[in-house]
Scaffold this motif. Structure first.
Motif, PDB file in Angstrom:
ATOM      1  N   ASP A   1       0.804  -1.222   0.000  1.00 49.07           N
ATOM      2  CA  ASP A   1       0.000   0.000   0.000  1.00 49.07           C
ATOM      3  C   ASP A   1       0.837   1.271   0.000  1.00 49.07           C
ATOM      4  N   ARG A   2       2.153   1.133  -0.081  1.00 49.20           N
ATOM      5  CA  ARG A   2       3.022   2.315  -0.136  1.00 49.20           C
ATOM      6  C   ARG A   2       3.854   2.347  -1.428  1.00 49.20           C
ATOM      7  N   SER A   3       3.777   1.273  -2.218  1.00 47.24           N
ATOM      8  CA  SER A   3       4.537   1.200  -3.453  1.00 47.24           C
ATOM      9  C   SER A   3       4.163   2.354  -4.386  1.00 47.24           C
ATOM     10  N   GLY A   4       5.178   3.036  -4.922  1.00 42.94           N
ATOM     11  CA  GLY A   4       4.953   4.165  -5.812  1.00 42.94           C
ATOM     12  C   GLY A   4       4.778   5.493  -5.121  1.00 42.94           C
ATOM     13  N   LEU A   5       4.689   5.456  -3.804  1.00 39.41           N
ATOM     14  CA  LEU A   5       4.507   6.701  -3.058  1.00 39.41           C
ATOM     15  C   LEU A   5       5.736   7.597  -3.188  1.00 39.41           C
ATOM     16  N   VAL A   6       6.916   6.974  -3.153  1.00 42.32           N
ATOM     17  CA  VAL A   6       8.184   7.696  -3.285  1.00 42.32           C
ATOM     18  C   VAL A   6       9.009   7.019  -4.368  1.00 42.32           C
ATOM     19  N   LEU A   7       9.680   7.819  -5.193  1.00 41.47           N
ATOM     20  CA  LEU A   7      10.527   7.289  -6.247  1.00 41.47           C
ATOM     21  C   LEU A   7      11.979   7.695  -6.022  1.00 41.47           C
ATOM     22  N   ALA A   8      12.885   6.827  -6.393  1.00 49.41           N
ATOM     23  CA  ALA A   8      14.308   7.149  -6.410  1.00 49.41           C
ATOM     24  C   ALA A   8      14.699   7.305  -7.873  1.00 49.41           C
ATOM     25  N   ILE A   9      14.964   8.527  -8.288  1.00 48.29           N
ATOM     26  CA  ILE A   9      15.234   8.821  -9.693  1.00 48.29           C
ATOM     27  C   ILE A   9      16.739   9.048  -9.870  1.00 48.29           C
ATOM     28  N   GLU A  10      17.362   8.177 -10.657  1.00 47.97           N
ATOM     29  CA  GLU A  10      18.784   8.340 -10.960  1.00 47.97           C
ATOM     30  C   GLU A  10      18.941   9.281 -12.147  1.00 47.97           C
TER      31      GLU A  10
ATOM     32  N   ALA B   1       3.232   8.305   7.932  1.00 46.03           N
ATOM     33  CA  ALA B   1       2.608   7.378   6.977  1.00 46.03           C
ATOM     34  C   ALA B   1       3.593   6.863   5.941  1.00 46.03           C
ATOM     35  N   PHE B   2       4.692   7.610   5.714  1.00 42.22           N
ATOM     36  CA  PHE B   2       5.686   7.178   4.740  1.00 42.22           C
ATOM     37  C   PHE B   2       6.619   6.101   5.294  1.00 42.22           C
ATOM     38  N   THR B   3       6.526   5.824   6.592  1.00 39.07           N
ATOM     39  CA  THR B   3       7.515   4.956   7.226  1.00 39.07           C
ATOM     40  C   THR B   3       7.083   3.504   7.332  1.00 39.07           C
ATOM     41  N   LYS B   4       5.775   3.240   7.220  1.00 37.21           N
ATOM     42  CA  LYS B   4       5.348   1.849   7.390  1.00 37.21           C
ATOM     43  C   LYS B   4       4.017   1.608   6.691  1.00 37.21           C
ATOM     44  N   SER B   5       3.748   0.336   6.450  1.00 40.82           N
ATOM     45  CA  SER B   5       2.545  -0.081   5.747  1.00 40.82           C
ATOM     46  C   SER B   5       1.403  -0.344   6.721  1.00 40.82           C
ATOM     47  N   ASP B   6       0.171  -0.158   6.232  1.00 38.58           N
ATOM     48  CA  ASP B   6      -0.999  -0.505   7.038  1.00 38.58           C
ATOM     49  C   ASP B   6      -1.380  -1.973   6.876  1.00 38.58           C
ATOM     50  N   VAL B   7      -0.795  -2.635   5.865  1.00 35.62           N
ATOM     51  CA  VAL B   7      -1.211  -4.008   5.575  1.00 35.62           C
ATOM     52  C   VAL B   7      -0.094  -5.032   5.723  1.00 35.62           C
ATOM     53  N   LYS B   8       1.167  -4.580   5.807  1.00 38.16           N
ATOM     54  CA  LYS B   8       2.274  -5.521   5.931  1.00 38.16           C
ATOM     55  C   LYS B   8       3.221  -5.051   7.027  1.00 38.16           C
ATOM     56  N   LYS B   9       3.303  -5.811   8.086  1.00 39.65           N
ATOM     57  CA  LYS B   9       4.132  -5.443   9.222  1.00 39.65           C
ATOM     58  C   LYS B   9       5.601  -5.782   8.970  1.00 39.65           C
ATOM     59  N   GLN B  10       6.489  -4.916   9.457  1.00 45.34           N
ATOM     60  CA  GLN B  10       7.923  -5.106   9.352  1.00 45.34           C
ATOM     61  C   GLN B  10       8.537  -4.999  10.746  1.00 45.34           C
ATOM     62  N   PRO B  11       9.697  -5.652  10.970  1.00 48.37           N
ATOM     63  CA  PRO B  11      10.381  -5.474  12.255  1.00 48.37           C
ATOM     64  C   PRO B  11      10.639  -3.988  12.524  1.00 48.37           C
ATOM     65  N   GLY B  12      10.361  -3.568  13.717  1.00 51.57           N
ATOM     66  CA  GLY B  12      10.606  -2.174  14.093  1.00 51.57           C
ATOM     67  C   GLY B  12       9.451  -1.231  13.822  1.00 51.57           C
TER      68      GLY B  12
END
Length: 241
Positions: free
Chosen positions: A149-158, A217-228
């Motif tokens: 649910d956060r994919s595409g929210l931020v891009l890394a553009i080289e 909201a940019f730091t974690k997902s509402d649907v997939k939990k991560q350590p920390g």
């Protein structure tokens, strides 16, 4: 608790201190957009830009594959502040409204800046900035793709730096292609505040008025939990707040 003891903390932003950039890009109608940002780093002639997918700057860069990275000096805090809470997108997104952003069409006038033509790209350079880098996109990478649910929210553009322009007085004497670090004074953003290579803030930051928690909201997902993911709550307990 000893001041030398490590404790858990979960900042909503991790801006440990990077140079401020003013990115110029071209709008659909041929006018300019100028965006203040500081999520950038360089290796050789390559630069990686961390940008919100919804921003006008990102949309312009993806459409034209070009931009100019203008680096302000630590004397340009006021000009940066005049741009920091503006957007070239109209209407303004809800997320930016919550962070007090407003739409500004003519950002040159807003910040009292002046354009210079570029050599290899269409976007204009900012005359007041001591360093200007003309760039072309190499690759666009998604960030947070591991969070559905956060994919595409931020891009890394080289981007590839095609040409670098600097003020004559920043050159190292006796070397045709070296910058004198004793003369270059970048503007640094650290946790939304503006600093230079000296003690204390150069000016109070406009973005510093925004609660860092607005970025949670940019730091974690509402649907997939991560350590920390719950460390913000751990920090509250350990910090005694």
């Amino acid at each position: 608790m000893s001041s030398t003891e490590h404790t858990v903390i979960s900042p909503a932003i991790l801006y440990w201190g990077t140079p401020v950039l003013l990115i110029t890009s071209e709008n659909e109608d041929g006018t300019s957009n100028i965006s203040a940002m500081s999520s950038a780093w360089w290796v050789g002639r390559s630069c990686m830009l961390g940008l919100l997918g919804e921003s006008k700057t990102t949309q312009n860069i993806l459409r034209t594959n070009e931009c100019v990275l203008n680096l302000p000096s630590d004397s340009m805090g006021e000009q940066v502040n005049k741009l920091a809470d503006t957007t070239g997108s109209n209407p303004v997104s809800e997320s930016k409204i919550s962070r007090n952003y407003t739409f500004v069409k003519d950002k040159w006038t807003r910040a009292g800046l002046h354009p210079q033509p570029s050599s290899f790209v269409t976007p204009l350079r900012i005359a007041e900035c001591p360093v200007q880098m003309e760039c072309r996109v190499v690759k666009v990478n998604g960030l947070m793709d591991d969070l559905p649910d956060r994919s595409g929210l931020v891009l890394a553009i080289e981007v590839r730096v095609l040409r670098t322009h600097i003020l004559q007085n920043l050159r190292m004497e006796g070397y045709p292609n070296r910058v004198d670090p004793d003369k270059w004074r970048p503007l640094i953003m650290s946790f939304q505040e503006l600093y230079g290579l000296r003690d204390g803030k150069v000016v109070p930051s406009v973005l510093g008025r925004v609660s860092e928690e607005k970025y949670r909201a940019f730091t974690k997902s509402d649907v997939k939990k991560q350590p920390g993911d719950d460390d913000d709550q751990v920090a509250v307990i350990e910090g005694g707040a």
